[in-house]
Design an enzyme around this catalytic site. Structure first.
Site, mmCIF file in Angstrom:
data_model
loop_
_atom_site.group_PDB
_atom_site.id
_atom_site.type_symbol
_atom_site.label_atom_id
_atom_site.label_comp_id
_atom_site.label_asym_id
_atom_site.label_seq_id
_atom_site.Cartn_x
_atom_site.Cartn_y
_atom_site.Cartn_z
ATOM 1 N N TYR A 187 -5.102 -2.185 -3.541
ATOM 2 C CA TYR A 187 -6.267 -3.011 -3.228
ATOM 3 C C TYR A 187 -7.539 -2.463 -3.891
ATOM 4 C CZ TYR A 187 -2.742 -4.614 0.012
ATOM 5 O OH TYR A 187 -1.551 -5.075 0.530
ATOM 6 N N ARG A 204 0.801 -1.217 0.000
ATOM 7 C CA ARG A 204 0.000 0.000 0.000
ATOM 8 C C ARG A 204 0.843 1.282 0.000
ATOM 9 N NH1 ARG A 204 -5.155 -0.066 2.317
ATOM 10 N NH2 ARG A 204 -4.544 -1.954 3.416
ATOM 11 N N ARG A 226 -13.151 -1.812 -1.409
ATOM 12 C CA ARG A 226 -12.722 -1.447 -0.056
ATOM 13 C C ARG A 226 -13.817 -0.823 0.793
ATOM 14 N NH1 ARG A 226 -9.323 1.937 0.902
ATOM 15 N NH2 ARG A 226 -8.369 0.922 2.679
ATOM 16 N N CYS A 241 -26.724 -4.642 -7.505
ATOM 17 C CA CYS A 241 -27.915 -4.954 -6.717
ATOM 18 C C CYS A 241 -27.559 -5.498 -5.344
ATOM 19 C CB CYS A 241 -28.780 -5.947 -7.488
ATOM 20 S SG CYS A 241 -29.142 -5.330 -9.118
ATOM 21 N N GLU A 242 -26.934 -4.668 -4.521
ATOM 22 C CA GLU A 242 -26.591 -4.982 -3.133
ATOM 23 C C GLU A 242 -26.637 -3.668 -2.378
ATOM 24 O OE1 GLU A 242 -25.567 -7.962 -1.874
ATOM 25 O OE2 GLU A 242 -25.131 -9.076 -3.710
#
Ligand SMILES: *Cc1c(COP(=O)(O)O)cnc(C)c1O
Length: 419
Positions: free
Chosen positions: A373, A276, A312, A344-345
């Site tokens: 990430y 990162r 994330r 669709c969530e």
């Protein structure tokens, strides 16, 4: 250094206006900056100048070949966690002598390929894995250079889902069991124990957990040497945090001082595995507003990017700063709005009640700090093709991964004859 700045009222990546890339590749897309990668590399590497340290970039943070090559050209090795990542690192030009293979579940086939490639080190995380590696290496007439990854039981004080150094985590071998494991390792025909490895978590904002973990490793190295093991290396992992919002990550200089203090006293060569810290702030995700939906007491900005492109926020409740690509006028009012994707969530939500200046349908927004990430975690959920990745270098840009077509996605599937 900030490679993503407004120039003439438009957000740029270095000298390239983002709308120009959007016209060329469509939205959404990831955009990386060579200058930002270079700056992050130097901030890290320069802190270790003159030290006996190899920086093995943790490829899983962003495994695009062009990103790996950019870092490889500056001297990076690679930390890989699958044979796929190992092939990426090799394809990007990282020599095997600078590759470390980590991960809790390497298969025999992966181990064989790594041993045959002659990589620098394989980090082993359990006794069964150690025995399996010995059998594979001995079968090839080799002894694999091994570090045992120990679990030092240190609280990294980061998000629970990215903490790896506590007893309850699946990673590494309990440090109290390490002596016995090294004794067995030394007796195995296919193993050459050369190092001790540790990695306690990601996005660390404090140095103290690093110091505690490193000191425990150093103590173990002393004990192992007394036991007669020739340990001349330490692998101190990655995990250094970056700024996403208003965090104050530890200084590279202070981090380097701790590494030097601990390893220097033992005369150990050190490998580090930053991911990162090298790429997180070198990338952004650019998306278009599809709709503005005005609800009862709640407004939504519906984007063409979704949780499958950048996981994330839904995975770790992570915060990404969101900015309009068209620079807001001075004193333009901000309004709280939910920023969501079309999947669709309900968890396909990037930000809740985020104060944003007005952005109209069809306009572009950018998620900052999306270089780590981000693209690597993307999926094709909802049959949404993986989005392109673009690398900018000054006033040039190149598509470094193209967007597959829906036909290509369908072509990998087959309807059996009985249907
Ligand atoms: C993920 C990982 C890293 C990199 O972590 P960052 O927080 O991205 O620096 C390093 N080493 C190992 C073993 C890892 O699993």
């Amino acid at each position: 250094m900030n490679a993503f700045t407004y120039r003439g009222g438009v957000l740029h990546a270095e000298a390239v206006p983002l709308p120009r890339i959007a016209e060329s590749v469509g939205t959404p897309f990831y955009c990386y900056s060579t200058a930002a990668l270079d700056a992050a590399w130097h901030a890290f590497a320069d802190a270790f100048a003159g030290s006996d340290v190899t920086i093995c970039y943790a490829v899983k943070a962003n495994s695009n070949l062009a990103v790996i090559r950019t870092l490889a050209q500056r001297g990076a090795g690679a930390d890989v966690v699958s044979v796929g990542e190992m092939r990426r690192a090799l394809a990007a030009g990282i020599p095997p002598e600078r590759i470390v293979f980590s991960g809790v579940g390497k298969t025999a086939a992966e181990m064989a390929e790594a041993v045959e490639a002659g990589i620098y080190q394989i980090n082993v995380e359990s006794l069964p894995e150690l025995r399996a590696l010995s059998a594979v290496a001995a079968g090839l007439g080799r002894r694999a250079p091994v570090a045992v990854r120990v679990n030092p039981d240190v609280d990294a004080r980061t998000h629970a889902k990215i903490s790896t150094g506590r007893k309850e985590n699946k990673f590494g071998i309990d440090i109290d069991l390490a002596r016995a494991v090294y004794a067995e390792a030394a007796a195995l025909p296919g193993i050459r124990p050369v190092s001790v490895a540790v990695h306690i978590g990601s996005q660390l904002m404090e140095l103290e957990p690093f110091r505690m973990a490193f000191e425990r490793v150093a103590e173990l190295v002393r004990v192992l040497r007394e036991d007669g093991h020739d340990i001349r290396r330490m692998d101190l992992g990655g995990g250094l945090g970056i700024r996403y919002r208003d965090e104050a990550p530890p200084s590279h200089g202070e981090y380097a001082r701790i590494v030097r203090e601990v390893a220097g006293a033992l005369g150990c060569h050190v490998t580090l595995e930053p991911g990162r810290a090298l790429v997180g702030n070198a990338g952004i995700l650019v998306s278009s507003v599809i709709y503005r939906k005005e609800g009862v007491g709640r407004n939504f900005l519906i984007l063409d990017a979704a949780m499958n492109d950048l996981m994330r926020p839904s995975l770790y409740d992570a915060w990404h700063t969101i900015v309009p690509v068209k620079e807001p006028g001075p004193g333009s009012a901000v309004q709280p709005i939910d920023v969501v994707g079309p999947v669709c969530e309900s968890t396909d939500t990037f930000a809740v009640q985020r104060p944003l200046p007005p952005v109209a349908e069809g306009e572009l927004v950018a998620f900052l700090s999306a270089g780590a990430y981000g693209a690597v975690m993307a999926s094709t959920y909802n049959t949404r093709p993986l989005i392109p990745e673009v690398l900018v270098n000054g006033s040039d840009f190149a598509v470094v991964r193209r967007r597959p077509t829906i036909e290509e996605i369908l072509a990998a599937e087959a309807i059996p004859a009985w249907l």
